[in-house]
Design a protein around this motif. Structure first.
Motif, short mmCIF file in Angstrom:
data_model
loop_
_atom_site.label_atom_id
_atom_site.label_comp_id
_atom_site.label_asym_id
_atom_site.label_seq_id
_atom_site.Cartn_x
_atom_site.Cartn_y
_atom_site.Cartn_z
N VAL A 65 -121.71 -36.19 5.74
CA VAL A 65 -121.39 -34.87 5.22
C VAL A 65 -122.56 -34.40 4.36
O VAL A 65 -123.05 -35.17 3.53
N ASP A 103 -124.53 -33.24 1.34
CA ASP A 103 -124.20 -33.44 -0.07
C ASP A 103 -124.40 -32.14 -0.84
O ASP A 103 -125.30 -32.02 -1.65
N THR A 104 -123.53 -31.17 -0.58
CA THR A 104 -123.66 -29.86 -1.23
C THR A 104 -122.37 -29.53 -1.97
O THR A 104 -121.30 -30.02 -1.59
N VAL A 146 -118.18 -29.17 -0.65
CA VAL A 146 -117.89 -29.79 0.64
C VAL A 146 -116.58 -30.61 0.58
O VAL A 146 -115.81 -30.64 1.53
N GLN A 180 -113.87 -28.25 1.06
CA GLN A 180 -113.76 -27.81 2.45
C GLN A 180 -112.97 -28.81 3.30
O GLN A 180 -112.22 -28.43 4.18
N ARG A 230 -127.11 -36.71 2.59
CA ARG A 230 -125.80 -36.78 3.27
C ARG A 230 -124.99 -37.96 2.75
O ARG A 230 -125.55 -38.94 2.26
N THR A 235 -117.56 -26.32 10.07
CA THR A 235 -117.82 -25.66 8.80
C THR A 235 -118.74 -26.47 7.91
O THR A 235 -119.62 -25.92 7.23
N THR A 236 -118.52 -27.79 7.87
CA THR A 236 -119.27 -28.61 6.92
C THR A 236 -120.60 -29.08 7.48
O THR A 236 -121.48 -29.46 6.71
N ALA A 266 -120.85 -31.82 9.17
CA ALA A 266 -120.80 -33.28 9.17
C ALA A 266 -120.97 -33.80 10.58
O ALA A 266 -120.88 -33.03 11.56
#
Lengths: 429, 429
Positions: free
Chosen positions: A284, A286-287, A290, A293, A317, A343-344, A346
């Motif tokens: 994922v 790393d923001t 998230v 989400q 990530r 969306t993510t 990942a």
């Protein structure tokens, strides 16, 4: 003379004979000079019968407030019958008794039908009838909302009713009579050496309840903690005519006093839960936002999330893992593989529904270092791989392959001296 | 658009299927543009099950207010379940519906547990929910006393609940759905030619009910009379989807308008009761207070007295006769042969429990002379001896040997033209 609340579960109220036995037990306490308030559940099977009728009549749109309002009005009748029958049974014993439904007391709740929360309890009518020398019998499980609608508190809600009533009248002790004789170091069906605790701290009981020990509804423990109601879990299957002093010391006291004895055991009990599944969303970004989400989508689908793990990121990530009830596993996977991955940004969603959670619980962990590492060493010596770890101040939980559940629980029970170490033998009340 | 009250008995609510049929019928009325309030009884058998549990728990001191208070709280749950289920069944039909227990409306009663009387009904919540477009479903049989205790109105009390609610909201009509299709000129099991009446006057219905016709609880008829509620008795066993206009004209209308059609029939119906026994105290001194000395003793023993006859005295003594329920016959005889004979100085107590009462009822008797004598002649022609006679403005009753019951009822039914004479065919509502 003490002011005592007794709570009896559905099995204890399951037949005319059982109700009569409850009446004789209560009469014994009255004759010993105590003031009694009794909170019984519906006769066993009755709530299921009523909910079954409702589902037969209408199985659609069962989540609407209109539907749930009617469901609560129907389900609440089970307790109304049992309080009336118990009052008659006490009268047959020559003990004056009067019953009240939730709205008569009143037990005020919010309007969240089928899972309402108790807001306040009016103690005036209870106190008046106690002063008149009567045993006061109050329906468990139900209340009334500000508009005068009948509400119920959810499964096991009678425990909460009893504790809330005990808090409202400032009872000396709230005795929860049930079909087990107390709280055990772990489930005796897994570890035959499991021992009943004479005392457990409120915090430990809260962890045990949240980890799957079915002895008490967790909200009743929270309520007891908030209002400092001394709680005792004991068996309703002892003969009703056993010596009262013996009965009053039996079972497990959930205590608010951290006495010396309680400090002795670093770990008090081993809890476990086989009803979970783990899910990992890999790589994922790393923001910020998230985690929301991912978990927001899961929560919107009404799926409870238990353990959540996110480790530090590498090359921007991270892997994001959590556990969900096993029944919701496939639904959660499908959900995440859809919109959430897109969306993510990942990589993948992977999961395993053949896992279990094992926890050690003990107030002594606060002041003893190395408890968690003793747990990990013990599991490692048994060749059990730890998949996830989560901790609180007085609990350490691990997720492992479910095939190792019994092995892990038995090894930990032995490792922390619960097989043999004498438990606190102090006796409350 | 009319404001209509429907009442459904326990048989009509006896199963999930029957409740669904009731919901479909109510939905039909709603879709035709009417506002509906529905008062259902408990599912058939439920009240007996609950009272049976109470008796099993405690069979002693069942007359104390404490006992009867609990009994009412227990029995009232039967209706609480059926209103909730009916609300769900209507929701399943896409019809918004909300249920209320007696205390929620509130239906205010006195505190005479197990046989309370309705004092007042608050119509504000009913009106608000009707205005919101909902069907309002209210428990029959129960209310709440000034102290907030649950009360019940006695067997058949749901009829009274429905009529009282109809009076409170000034309903256009109160429809009593039951397992017969109306009020008959006499019991069709005795006289196959008996015909259903389209209309019966309120006064005639009151006499029919008091004389043993089980179609309506007598208190509900009294209530309807006091508040001039138009009542209709009709069958809940017609298919729910029959034409609404046909359904609205079916059954028997209990009317307050003495229209021309109603004047036509001098005698409307023949009622009878086999459940009586007659007792005569012979040669009672004709002194003031002697009737009280006899009947006071009987009333103190909780024995109902129906017909009372005292003829003029000869040589200072008279014979005093009355009828009692057959089940109380021996107890009444024993009572009178004891103290009462001594106190009054009467000669003997004689009786007969093989009698029956046959009555002709008709509002036309007011304005037609010779109706009673036609009755006596008809019986005499059949060789039936009349043992006692009692009359009211619109009724003449005779006591005869019970072996002549069927013969007498059939002969009178024919003699007064009920076998063939077309009944009033006017249709209300």
């Amino acid at each position: 003379m003490a002011l005592i609340v007794h709570k009896y579960g559905g099995t204890s109220m399951g037949s005319v004979e059982r109700i009569t036995a409850v009446a004789k037990r209560v009469a014994k306490w009255v004759r010993a000079g105590h003031q009694l308030v009794v909170v019984p559940s519906a006769m066993s099977g009755e709530t299921n019968r009523l909910l079954g009728l409702a589902r037969e009549i209408n199985a659609s749109d069962t989540h609407s407030p209109e539907y749930r309002r009617e469901l609560d009005a129907i389900a609440a009748t089970g307790e109304q019958v049992s309080v009336g029958l118990l009052a008659l049974a006490l009268q047959a014993q020559g003990v004056p008794a009067i019953s009240f439904a939730g709205w008569q007391v009143a037990i005020h709740t919010d309007s969240a039908y089928t899972k309402a929360r108790v807001d306040a309890i009016d103690d005036s009518r209870i106190r008046a009838e106690l002063a008149a020398g009567k045993v006061v019998i109050i329906t468990g499980f139900q209340g009334v909302d500000p508009e005068g609608n009948v509400t119920t508190l959810g499964r096991g809600g009678s425990d909460t009713s009893a504790v809330a009533v005990a808090a409202a009248i400032k009872a000396d002790e709230c005795l929860i009579y049930t079909d087990v004789d107390g709280v055990y170091t772990t489930d005796p069906r897994i570890v035959p050496q499991a021992r009943r605790m004479n005392t457990i701290s409120f915090e430990e009981m809260l962890e045990m309840a949240s980890l799957g020990s079915k002895v008490l509804q967790i909200r009743s423990v929270e309520f007891a903690g908030k209002y400092r109601v001394p709680l005792r879990v004991l068996s309703s299957f002892t003969p009703w005519d056993i010596d009262l002093a013996t009965e009053a010391r039996s079972g497990t006291l959930i205590s608010f006093e951290e006495d010396e004895n309680m400090e002795k055991a670093v770990v008090s009990g081993i809890a476990f839960n086989r009803d979970e599944a783990k899910i990992t969303v890999t790589r994922v970004p790393d923001t910020p936002g998230v985690a929301y989400q991912i978990l927001g989508a899961v929560a919107d689908a009404n799926i409870d999330v238990d353990i959540i793990i996110q480790n530090i990121a590498q090359d921007g990530r991270t892997d994001f893992s959590f556990t969900v009830p096993r029944a919701d596993y496939q639904r959660a996977i499908d959900l995440l593989k859809g919109d959430v991955l897109k969306t993510t940004g990942a990589s993948t969603v992977v999961g395993d529904n053949k896992i279990c959670k094992v926890s050690i619980v003990g107030i002594g962990m606060r002041s003893h270092v190395g408890v968690a590492s003793q747990m990990f060493r013990c599991l490692s010596e048994e060749g059990i791989n730890i998949q996830m770890i989560s901790t609180s101040e007085i609990r350490t939980s691990v997720v492992i392959d479910e095939k190792y559940l019994e092995l892990a629980v038995r090894a930990l029970h032995r490792s922390f001296g619960l097989d043999t170490q004498p438990q606190d033998e102090s006796t409350g009340a």
